[in-house]
Each structure stands twice: as C-alpha cells, then as structure tokens.
Write a protein that holds these residues in place. Structure first.
Motif, PDB file in Angstrom:
ATOM      1  N   GLY A   2      -1.859 -10.866  11.457  1.00 54.16           N
ATOM      2  CA  GLY A   2      -3.103 -10.621  12.189  1.00 54.16           C
ATOM      3  C   GLY A   2      -3.228  -9.204  12.700  1.00 54.16           C
ATOM      4  N   ASP A   3      -2.228  -8.355  12.382  1.00 54.89           N
ATOM      5  CA  ASP A   3      -2.254  -6.949  12.789  1.00 54.89           C
ATOM      6  C   ASP A   3      -2.457  -6.063  11.562  1.00 54.89           C
ATOM      7  OD1 ASP A   3      -1.901  -7.163  15.539  1.00 54.89           O
ATOM      8  OD2 ASP A   3       0.273  -7.223  15.397  1.00 54.89           O
ATOM      9  N   SER A   4      -3.122  -4.940  11.778  1.00 50.93           N
ATOM     10  CA  SER A   4      -3.154  -3.896  10.764  1.00 50.93           C
ATOM     11  C   SER A   4      -2.041  -2.904  11.075  1.00 50.93           C
ATOM     12  CB  SER A   4      -4.506  -3.185  10.773  1.00 50.93           C
ATOM     13  OG  SER A   4      -4.792  -2.653  12.055  1.00 50.93           O
ATOM     14  N   ALA A   5      -1.517  -2.278  10.045  1.00 48.15           N
ATOM     15  CA  ALA A   5      -0.392  -1.369  10.233  1.00 48.15           C
ATOM     16  C   ALA A   5      -0.353  -0.368   9.088  1.00 48.15           C
ATOM     17  CB  ALA A   5       0.922  -2.154  10.289  1.00 48.15           C
ATOM     18  N   ARG A   6       0.456   0.660   9.259  1.00 47.97           N
ATOM     19  CA  ARG A   6       0.802   1.564   8.166  1.00 47.97           C
ATOM     20  C   ARG A   6       2.310   1.783   8.195  1.00 47.97           C
ATOM     21  NH1 ARG A   6       1.796   7.088   9.771  1.00 47.97           N
ATOM     22  NH2 ARG A   6       1.178   7.448  11.953  1.00 47.97           N
ATOM     23  N   ARG A   7       2.842   2.181   7.063  1.00 49.93           N
ATOM     24  CA  ARG A   7       4.261   2.501   6.953  1.00 49.93           C
ATOM     25  C   ARG A   7       4.359   3.949   6.487  1.00 49.93           C
ATOM     26  NH1 ARG A   7       5.720  -1.350   3.504  1.00 49.93           N
ATOM     27  NH2 ARG A   7       4.913   0.006   1.891  1.00 49.93           N
ATOM     28  N   ASP A   8       5.126   4.759   7.207  1.00 45.44           N
ATOM     29  CA  ASP A   8       5.178   6.180   6.850  1.00 45.44           C
ATOM     30  C   ASP A   8       6.246   6.446   5.784  1.00 45.44           C
ATOM     31  OD1 ASP A   8       7.692   6.436   8.122  1.00 45.44           O
ATOM     32  OD2 ASP A   8       6.854   7.316   9.944  1.00 45.44           O
ATOM     33  N   GLU A   9       6.411   7.715   5.455  1.00 44.03           N
ATOM     34  CA  GLU A   9       7.326   8.086   4.371  1.00 44.03           C
ATOM     35  C   GLU A   9       8.793   7.770   4.674  1.00 44.03           C
ATOM     36  OE1 GLU A   9       6.428  11.409   7.160  1.00 44.03           O
ATOM     37  OE2 GLU A   9       5.231  10.026   5.936  1.00 44.03           O
ATOM     38  N   ASP A  10       9.127   7.532   5.947  1.00 40.98           N
ATOM     39  CA  ASP A  10      10.491   7.162   6.331  1.00 40.98           C
ATOM     40  C   ASP A  10      10.675   5.653   6.450  1.00 40.98           C
ATOM     41  OD1 ASP A  10      11.354   9.858   6.529  1.00 40.98           O
ATOM     42  OD2 ASP A  10      10.435  10.000   8.526  1.00 40.98           O
ATOM     43  N   VAL A  45       0.842  -1.194   0.000  1.00 41.29           N
ATOM     44  CA  VAL A  45       0.000   0.000   0.000  1.00 41.29           C
ATOM     45  C   VAL A  45       0.881   1.249   0.000  1.00 41.29           C
ATOM     46  CG1 VAL A  45      -1.863  -1.201   1.199  1.00 41.29           C
ATOM     47  CG2 VAL A  45      -0.178   0.095   2.529  1.00 41.29           C
ATOM     48  N   PRO A  46       0.345   2.395  -0.397  1.00 38.25           N
ATOM     49  CA  PRO A  46       1.132   3.633  -0.386  1.00 38.25           C
ATOM     50  C   PRO A  46       1.513   4.034   1.043  1.00 38.25           C
ATOM     51  CG  PRO A  46      -0.880   3.869  -1.705  1.00 38.25           C
ATOM     52  CD  PRO A  46      -1.007   2.591  -0.944  1.00 38.25           C
ATOM     53  N   ASP A  47       2.495   4.923   1.145  1.00 35.75           N
ATOM     54  CA  ASP A  47       2.890   5.449   2.448  1.00 35.75           C
ATOM     55  C   ASP A  47       1.679   6.000   3.185  1.00 35.75           C
ATOM     56  OD1 ASP A  47       5.458   4.836   1.809  1.00 35.75           O
ATOM     57  OD2 ASP A  47       6.096   6.895   1.383  1.00 35.75           O
ATOM     58  N   ASN A  48       1.606   5.686   4.489  1.00 30.51           N
ATOM     59  CA  ASN A  48       0.582   6.190   5.411  1.00 30.51           C
ATOM     60  C   ASN A  48      -0.818   5.657   5.131  1.00 30.51           C
ATOM     61  OD1 ASN A  48       2.147   7.822   7.227  1.00 30.51           O
ATOM     62  ND2 ASN A  48       2.510   9.184   5.480  1.00 30.51           N
ATOM     63  N   ALA A  49      -0.923   4.656   4.254  1.00 27.53           N
ATOM     64  CA  ALA A  49      -2.194   3.954   4.087  1.00 27.53           C
ATOM     65  C   ALA A  49      -2.145   2.688   4.937  1.00 27.53           C
ATOM     66  CB  ALA A  49      -2.432   3.602   2.623  1.00 27.53           C
ATOM     67  N   GLY A  50      -3.231   2.391   5.600  1.00 24.99           N
ATOM     68  CA  GLY A  50      -3.257   1.196   6.437  1.00 24.99           C
ATOM     69  C   GLY A  50      -3.508  -0.063   5.625  1.00 24.99           C
ATOM     70  N   GLY A  51      -3.055  -1.175   6.164  1.00 27.01           N
ATOM     71  CA  GLY A  51      -3.290  -2.449   5.499  1.00 27.01           C
ATOM     72  C   GLY A  51      -2.907  -3.610   6.393  1.00 27.01           C
ATOM     73  N   TYR A  52      -2.738  -4.769   5.767  1.00 28.69           N
ATOM     74  CA  TYR A  52      -2.374  -5.976   6.499  1.00 28.69           C
ATOM     75  C   TYR A  52      -0.858  -6.032   6.693  1.00 28.69           C
ATOM     76  CZ  TYR A  52      -7.040  -7.642   5.174  1.00 28.69           C
ATOM     77  OH  TYR A  52      -8.397  -7.783   5.006  1.00 28.69           O
ATOM     78  N   LEU A  53      -0.418  -6.311   7.913  1.00 26.40           N
ATOM     79  CA  LEU A  53       1.001  -6.514   8.175  1.00 26.40           C
ATOM     80  C   LEU A  53       1.359  -7.955   7.824  1.00 26.40           C
ATOM     81  CD1 LEU A  53       3.718  -5.557   9.298  1.00 26.40           C
ATOM     82  CD2 LEU A  53       2.902  -6.137  11.588  1.00 26.40           C
TER      83      LEU A  53
END
Length: 652
Positions: free
Chosen positions: A504-512, A460-468
């Motif tokens: 089983g966790d949701s997460a987001r990854r930021d621009e860094d 997913v794009p930066d700062n969008a939530g999704g499946y880890l």
C-alpha cells in the motif's frame, strides 16, 4: 501519464556506522552478508533454523512453511509453544532478578518490576481470567492506560491461549464498541481512567457507553484502579482488578498452543468503514519480534530500551509487550504525553532511567524539534547509543536534528519500515553494518524479499518510483482479517496474480539498493501527468528553516488533475495577513528550487497543529476532505486537538 511514480527528492548524505558501535554490535557486515546468503539459499529453512534456535518449543515443528493454501501461508504448523513462557519463564533461572519493566506515570510515580515479579503477576492475572470463565480461543478486549498492567493483561491472555485485542485508550466509545462486536469479545479489561496531558481519560465511562446497547457478548469487565476517581461499577459484571487477583496463585501452567493459533487481533485505525481486525499467529509472530530486537535494535544485556509507542498499536505489541521481554531486556514504559508538563519530559525520562536505546515516531521528533535545542541540551543524554524511528518516513531535516541534537552525532538511527500487517520490521538498517542515508529506511532485512515494481509486477529501474511489494511470505505476516478471508485477499493480494503482498506504499530503490518510502499509494498526487509522492514534497517544505512540520494532500483540479495543498506548521508564531502571504510565496519558491516547479504547492495553509490521533498519526483523509472543502464525516473524537480542524478550515 507516466507509468511509474516520479521521485523528486534528492538526498546524498551518507553516515557510516560509528567504529566504536560497530565493534560491539550483534551483527557485523560479515554476519549480515552470511544471513542474507543463508536466506537466499533456502528461504523457508532460514526462518526454520532461526525459530528452532530462538524459541523454546514444547513440541518441535517439522514443517517450516506450508504454502498449500496461499496466500494463507502457515509457518511451523506442527509445533506447539507458549509466548508467555518464552517471554517470562525461560528467564527465571538466569535473569529472574533482572529488571524487566521500569514504569513512569505521567504524575511522576515509578515502579521497577523484575522478571520474577512480572512472571508472578502474569500468572495471578491469568488465573483470574480463568476464574472468570476465559479460556483458550476466547477474545478479550484490552482498553487500558500505558501501565505495566496492560502488558500483564496481554501476557496473561497469551499464557492461557485467549486471543487479546488491544484498543488504544484514545479511541472513542463507538470505536471500542465496533471492535468488541467484531471480535465477539467475552471480556473487557479496562481502568477507571488514564492520565494524559494533565487530564483524566475516562476509560471506564467509555467502556460503559460501548456496552450500553446490550448487543454484545461481553460477560465480565475487569477494572484497574489507576486514577482513583469515582466510576460506576455494575453488579455482576464489573470486577476491580485487585479483587480479581486476590487469592490467586502466582503459578499458572501455560496453555501450549499450535504455532498458528491466533495470538492477537489488532484493528487498523481507519476513519471510515468496518473495523479491520488484523489476525496474527503465535510462532511466526514471535520469531520476527525476537530477531528484529536483536538485529535492528542491537539490544544487549545491559541496555535500557524505550519504545514510546502505546500498546494499542502494533509497535507497542512487538516492541513493548513481546519482543524485548522475549530476549530478556530491560525496558521503559511511560504513561503520559510527551510534552507534559513541558517539552523536556522524554529527555528527562531518558536521563533519569539511563535509557540507551530510544525508539519513537517522526511526528514526536518534529514536535519536539519545534521547541528548540535548549530543552534537550539541558538533559544528560550521554547514555543513549542508538536512536530509532517508526510510523512514517522521517524527513531528512528531522533525521539530522535527531542525529545531531539528541544523538550528539554518535548514535546510529534505525529508520524502520513495517506495518500492523507485517508484525515486525521489514526494511531497516542493522546499525553496526548498514550505512545510513537520512530519509531512507535502507535495505530489507535478511529473509525479507522486498521489491519496487510497476503495475505489471516488473521491478522498476533504480530511482524510479513504484509499488512496494513483498515477494515471499515471512513468519510474522498477518494470517487473515478476522472473520473475513475474502477481504484479506482483496486488500493485500489484489494485484500481480496474488503472488506478491501489496504494502500500500509507493517507494523507490536507489543505486545502492536503499529503499525510500514515498507515501501511501492513495497519497500519490497526479499533477499534470506526473505522479508525485506526498512525502517528498513534505520533506522539501520541512527542510525550510522556518517550517516545523508539513502535511501534503491533493485537491481536485480541472486543469492539472490534482493540485497540491500543503498544511504547514511554522516555528514560532503562526503567520497571518501580509506575513502569511509573504511566507506562502517564500515556501512555494523554496519548493520549486528544492525539487522543481512541478512540486510547488498551489495552496498553503498555516495552523498551530495538524490533525493527529493521540498516537501521533496524521489523519490524512481528514486533510483531503478539508482541502476539497468537503463536509467532515470522519470521527474526530480520537484527535489530540479537535480545534485544529476549524483552524485549517479557516474558521478560527
């Protein structure tokens, strides 16, 4: 409805590694980049090189990774080793007289045990196990207080190739019985009782109840004298620990086992359904335990390391019983409750034993934060140089309190994401090399291919939530669910054509490239077409200066799909009546300002505590049942305080 999970938490503070810490750290930014480059160039070879360098092998392996039966991945398959040897014997010549364990009981009794002494006690107990018919491959249940004997029992099982399964001492007799039967255990190791919160936990009594129906395979029960109160002993089955080790030799040749030999089973603490026995290997598990102690905790030879977790949880396995000992560290064990006899107990232990690295759960941090700054400020915490958190995401305000009040702004905080199933840290900062963002577990460790993806498995794009997810196998991963390979596949590899491990966790990854855990997938709220992570709403609530702790769940709603229900613990007295109404409005408005009107809780309930197990985990299934006015069907016997349930239901 949005395909991805909406991220609504904003946190922009960044803390660089302190210069003095970074200069002495095991891993510098350059070394971290070199590790990442090596893992990227040859994933299996990277782990193979680490395993060769960090583990003593009786028979060296030639195959690093076997993917022929994915997702049943196998590591170092043709190698032989022994975990107890790697934790004890190999240190005897160089650090035999170094303190391995510093134990403090809840009542204040203390013991210091050197590596030489620990080795002798493990060998004696291993011989006692063999004398009572336990051998390679047999399952042994350990149901004990948090004393050195718990670690001795675990190490002794590893020494003879027996498969141990530790059951947390706070679990009920029924939970114990379920695990005994599922594992097909030949022996139970327990104690007369444990000290907890000024009371005695009746471990032997619970063991007897668990074995009362006779439908089990247990032949012997070894009982440690801990509390000294009278307990029933069954002739022919029950043996006092002292009697079992009496006359046993203090040398025991280790059983050299294949790298894939099961080291232990650990049952996940779900409140419903059949117990799920997570099966871990020997060689793969050990290498991740070792390198994470080096990388994430930066444990050095003169450190005093304290992980507050009970050995009944994976944290107590990897960062009490095995990892620190495998690298020859000195560590603290504490038997009792964090607030007994008062809220200064943790800080007094840090002071008295000169703790340098302190690792605990966000729930404990928030509970202690609620008691105010004066308590920790009255203790000398100047020896602390590194702080850590584990168990769930830490909300930014608790992170800042931990940093400022406990660490005095000089200690990096390693916020670690991992699971029972992963065996060791997966996403965490390396404190001499990684900038810190409060509330973020930062970046995946070298050799860990974590990503955040949508339902099709696309990043997913930066700062969008999704499946880890984890996209490549790693050595300490679970091998299967004991006796149920299909459940293993269905639970952890159900999506993405079985190619990615589903955390089983949701997460987001930021621009860094920093990861932010947003909550369990089943804790995602679906509010008016927006998918919101519960952790972000909780963090907003706890950022209010009158709130000590909060837990958020969903309630069925005919219009929105789900309504947000918040259970809130305030600093000071619990508000009631008009004061409660005013506080509810204040908090709803606060959340709206912090992260937007969509996240405003529809229902806020105040209580003096949250329903937590004795390990500090919030029983969210229980909260969902309360929020939906459903009948409570879960086992509540493992709660620290069962009275909070009635309070949250509005009955008290």
């Amino acid at each position: 409805m949005s395909k991805n999970i909406d991220s609504i938490l904003q946190e922009n503070r960044v803390f660089e590694p302190p210069a003095e810490f970074a200069q002495k750290a095991r891993v510098t930014p350059d070394k971290l980049q070199a590790l990442r480059d090596a893992a990227e160039a040859d994933h299996a070879g990277f782990w193979g090189d680490l395993a060769r360098n960090e583990i003593d092998w009786q028979t060296p392996f030639t195959v690093s990774l076997d993917e022929s039966n994915a997702p049943h991945y196998r590591w170092f398959t043709d190698g032989k080793l022994n975990v107890s040897w790697n934790c004890l014997d190999r240190h005897l010549e160089t650090r035999g007289d170094k303190t391995a364990l510093i134990f403090e009981g809840e009542q204040g009794d203390t013991r210091h045990i050197t590596y030489r002494e620990l080795h002798a006690e493990v060998c004696q107990f291993a011989n006692a196990l063999k004398d009572n018919g336990v051998g390679k491959g047999d399952r042994v249940i350990i149901y004990m207080p948090m004393t050195p004997e718990a670690v001795i029992a675990m190490q002794a099982c590893a020494r003879i190739g027996a498969i141990h399964s530790v059951v947390f001492g706070g679990f009920s007799s029924q939970a114990l019985a379920d695990r005994i039967k599922d594992a097909g255990a030949k022996m139970v190791i327990t104690a007369d009782g444990a000290h907890r919160g000024g009371k005695i936990v009746e471990l032997k009594q619970a063991t007897d109840e668990a074995l009362s129906d006779g439908e089990h395979s247990v032949e012997k029960v070894i009982v440690l004298r801990r509390t000294g109160h009278d307990v029933a002993m069954r002739d022919g089955r029950d043996i006092w620990w002292d009697d079992a080790v009496s006359g046993m030799a203090d040398q025991c040749e280790p059983e050299w086992v294949d790298a894939e030999h099961p080291l232990f089973l650990l049952y996940t603490s779900g409140s419903t359904g059949k117990p799920k026995g997570i099966q871990h290997s020997t060689g793969g598990y050990l290498i991740n335990a070792i390198v994470t102690c080096q990388w994430v905790f930066d444990i050095q030879d003169d450190d005093v390391f304290w992980c507050t977790a009970d050995v009944g949880w994976i944290t107590g396995h990897t960062y009490v019983a095995f990892g620190p000992l495998a690298i020859g560290a000195t560590e603290v064990m504490y038997e009792g409750a964090p607030t007994w006899p008062d809220g200064g107990r943790f800080w007094k232990i840090c002071q008295d034993h000169a703790v340098t690295i302190f690792y605990t759960a966000p729930t404990a941090i928030r509970a202690l934060m609620r008691l105010g700054d004066d308590i920790p400020n009255s203790y000398d915490l100047s020896k602390l140089r590194l702080l850590g958190t584990v168990g769930e995401p830490i909300n930014p305000e608790a992170w800042i309190w931990y940093h400022e009040v406990i660490g005095k702004e000089r200690c990096p905080i390693v916020d670690t994401w991992w699971q029972t199933e992963t065996g060791a840290h997966m996403i965490a900062p390396l404190p001499g090399a990684t900038p810190l963002k409060p509330g973020s577990c930062t970046q995946p460790l070298p050799g860990i291919a974590a990503d955040v993806v949508d339902e099709q498995g696309n990043s997913v794009p930066d700062n969008a939530g999704g499946y880890l997810v984890i996209k490549k196998p790693w050595p300490s991963m679970l091998r299967t669910i004991w006796g149920d390979d299909q459940r293993y596949i269905d639970t952890y590899w159900p999506m993405f054509d079985g190619k990615y491990y589903l955390a089983g966790d949701s997460a987001r990854r930021d621009e860094d490239g920093f990861f932010w855990i947003m909550g369990r997938i089943d804790d995602v709220l679906n509010v008016s077409g927006h998918r919101l992570g519960t952790m972000e709403v909780e963090s907003a609530l706890v950022a209010h200066d009158k709130v000590a702790e909060a837990a958020v769940v969903g309630r069925k709603d005919d219009i929105k799909g789900e309504a947000i229900v918040a259970f809130v613990i305030c600093k000071g007295e619990r508000p009631v009546g008009d004061a409660a109404d005013a506080m509810i409005k204040e908090l709803r408005d606060w959340v709206a300002r912090e992260i937007g009107p969509i996240a405003k809780p529809d229902d806020i309930r105040f209580a003096d505590g949250l329903p937590k197990t004795r390990s500090g985990k919030i029983m969210r299934r229980l909260l969902r049942a309360i929020a939906n006015n459903e009948e409570i069907t879960q086992d509540t016997s493992t709660l620290e305080n069962e009275a909070v349930v009635e309070q949250l239901q509005g009955k008290a």
